[in-house]
Design a protein around this motif. Structure first.
Motif, PDB file in Angstrom:
ATOM      1  N   GLY A  39      -9.751  -1.234  24.091  1.00  0.00           N
ATOM      2  CA  GLY A  39      -9.031  -0.232  24.866  1.00  0.00           C
ATOM      3  C   GLY A  39      -8.408  -0.773  26.124  1.00  0.00           C
ATOM      4  N   THR A  40      -8.002  -2.049  26.099  1.00  0.00           N
ATOM      5  CA  THR A  40      -7.459  -2.684  27.308  1.00  0.00           C
ATOM      6  C   THR A  40      -5.981  -3.039  27.155  1.00  0.00           C
ATOM      7  OG1 THR A  40      -8.187  -4.867  26.531  1.00  0.00           O
ATOM      8  CG2 THR A  40      -9.700  -3.624  27.928  1.00  0.00           C
ATOM      9  N   GLU A  65      -1.969   5.500  29.596  1.00  0.00           N
ATOM     10  CA  GLU A  65      -2.476   5.255  28.245  1.00  0.00           C
ATOM     11  C   GLU A  65      -1.982   6.322  27.272  1.00  0.00           C
ATOM     12  OE1 GLU A  65      -6.693   2.932  29.187  1.00  0.00           O
ATOM     13  OE2 GLU A  65      -6.598   5.108  29.341  1.00  0.00           O
ATOM     14  N   ALA A  76      -9.610   3.399  23.721  1.00  0.00           N
ATOM     15  CA  ALA A  76      -9.426   3.436  25.172  1.00  0.00           C
ATOM     16  C   ALA A  76     -10.381   4.425  25.827  1.00  0.00           C
ATOM     17  CB  ALA A  76      -7.982   3.798  25.507  1.00  0.00           C
TER      18      ALA A  76
END
Length: 478
Positions: free
Chosen positions: A76-77, A297, A452
């Motif tokens: 999730g980066t 995001e 994420a």
């Protein structure tokens, strides 16, 4: 490996089987294990060869050693790096486990692979495809008249939105408008469908977290809406009610009293939910700061609907690209600030009240007139005419057997479903069946953001965060 097809001509070069075999036939044991190599048949050969380029369930499995963008997606980066767990933990300190696809709290046949470091989630990989029904391909062999019967089964908790999106796309290609009463009925049914879907979410989210009474309360209020749907369409779900040209039938006698009863009952139920959950310390502990996703995001992953609005993204298709005359009704778009499970609960609570606000306005301003288009190209003759006219009988027969032809062209139509932006890209080649239908399912896009949300969280928070996304696997695996 064979060269990719030419997108203009569609021609494909024959694969070089010899070159492929020399490259793959003798991998080392470690390489074989790392890539999970399967034996597949290559066209034009008599024997199977090993290939790492496959699309089976195994292709989606999480590997112990990933790199680059694949690892970033699972952690999730990809957008921002808030990864706090020691990335140098040895394999002895981590384990990869499966959750689903039979787990009841995945809300369908969703499989999650998790890499755990103790009770902390280091990586997440959603694995989909267990419910694949090929609805987009099926649409190509059904007439435009039959299309709503197919698409209504995708997001089976918001069937009216599926039908509306498809019908609007067909009507745009046809260049026809529906009567004001038909548009008002469509708004009425889709907003009540939004209410029913959110009521089910309150029920299941509460049960997943431990508030078992919510399962009873949510179903109690939802039953009133489904009873109205059954009275209007004859079915509680998968209705095939909204069709190109209007709706299948007018509202029945007494519908005003039924809707008034819904408008009286459900706000009382919502007040009970707030009393039970909003200030409940256990509920707050399980939802606040859990499953956080940022506006950046949301934009990167294509997240829409209540999940995006809970993060502060002010986007609602009903406001940005109005349809079916919904712009004439007054309603607000609830927004959150923190992007966590608790804000998603508050946003859905607000959306339910705003949907009821729209329903009340429709009840008070329902226009008279016909419930379907007067264009006889798409609308069957009245039932009484079939008994009186042979031409009307032939027209009715041909319309339901051969369908109506739609001018060649393409279009994209979006509506705001209970889970976000539902879009359909429809292509016609001038025949009675779609040449191509591609669906932009909100659950599919929202599910991408699960890593994420969950990475660096405790495994105890997984069920709460996943349920807050409200995925419908029929919408994902269509």
């Amino acid at each position: 490996m064979s060269n990719p097809p030419d997108v203009v001509t569609g021609d494909t070069e024959a694969p070089d089987v010899t070159e492929r075999s020399e490259a793959v036939d003798r991998p080392s044991e470690s390489e074989r294990e790392r890539r999970r190599v399967h034996s597949v048949w290559v066209t034009g050969t008599e024997a199977p060869v090993d290939s790492g380029d496959f699309t089976s369930e195994g292709a989606q499995e999480m590997l112990a050693d990933e790199a680059g963008a694949v690892l970033a997606a699972q952690r999730g980066t990809l957008v921002s790096d808030d990864y706090l767990v020691d990335v140098d933990a040895s394999e002895d300190e981590t384990q990869i486990i499966n959750m689903g696809p039979q787990h009841p709290s995945t809300h369908g046949v969703l499989r999650l692979q998790l890499e755990l470091d103790g009770e902390t989630i280091r990586r997440v990989k959603p694995i989909i495809g267990y419910l694949h029904t090929g609805m987009e391909r099926t649409a190509e062999v059904l007439t435009f008249m039959q299309g709503p019967t197919n698409v209504t089964r995708m997001d089976y908790l918001s069937p009216f939105h599926n039908e509306l999106c498809f019908s609007l796309a067909v009507e745009r290609l046809l260049g026809i408008d529906v009567p004001p009463r038909a548009s008002a009925i469509r708004v009425l049914m889709t907003e009540l469908n939004r209410v029913a879907s959110h009521l089910l979410w309150f029920a299941t989210q509460g049960m997943d977290i431990g508030a078992l009474s919510m399962m009873i309360y949510g179903w109690r209020e939802r039953e009133a809406v489904l009873a109205f749907f059954e009275a209007v369409t004859g079915l509680r779900m998968n209705h095939n009610y909204i069709r190109p040209g209007g709706v299948a039938a007018d509202l029945p006698d007494g519908w005003e009293d039924d809707v008034s009863g819904i408008l009286e009952q459900i706000p009382k139920g919502l007040a009970d939910y707030e009393d039970l959950l909003t200030a409940n310390p256990v509920f707050l502990e399980r939802t606040q700061g859990v499953g956080v996703i940022t506006p950046a995001e949301c934009l990167a992953y294509g997240v829409t609907g209540p999940v995006a609005r809970a993060s502060g993204v002010d986007y609602d298709v009903r406001k940005a690209f109005p349809y079916s005359g919904i712009e004439q009704y007054e309603f607000d778009v609830p927004l959150g600030r923190h992007g966590d499970v608790y804000d998603r609960y508050l946003v859905r609570l607000g959306e339910t009240r705003q949907a009821l606000r729209i329903v009340r306005q429709v009840l008070e301003t329902m226009p008279p007139g016909d419930y379907r288009s007067e264009d006889r190209k798409v609308t069957p003759p009245p039932r009484a005419r079939i008994d009186q006219s042979m031409e009307a009988l032939i027209h009715h027969f041909k319309l339901f057997t051969e369908g109506f032809k739609v001018p060649a062209g393409e279009t994209y139509q979006a509506v705001e479903s209970a889970r976000g932006e539902l879009g359909m890209y429809l292509v016609s080649n001038g025949g009675a069946k779609p040449w191509r239908l591609h669906v932009r399912g909100p659950s599919f896009a929202n599910l991408q953001a699960v890593p994420a949300m969950l990475t660096d969280s405790l495994i105890a928070d997984l069920v709460s965060a996943l349920a807050s996304v409200d995925p419908v696997m029929g919408d994902v695996d269509r």
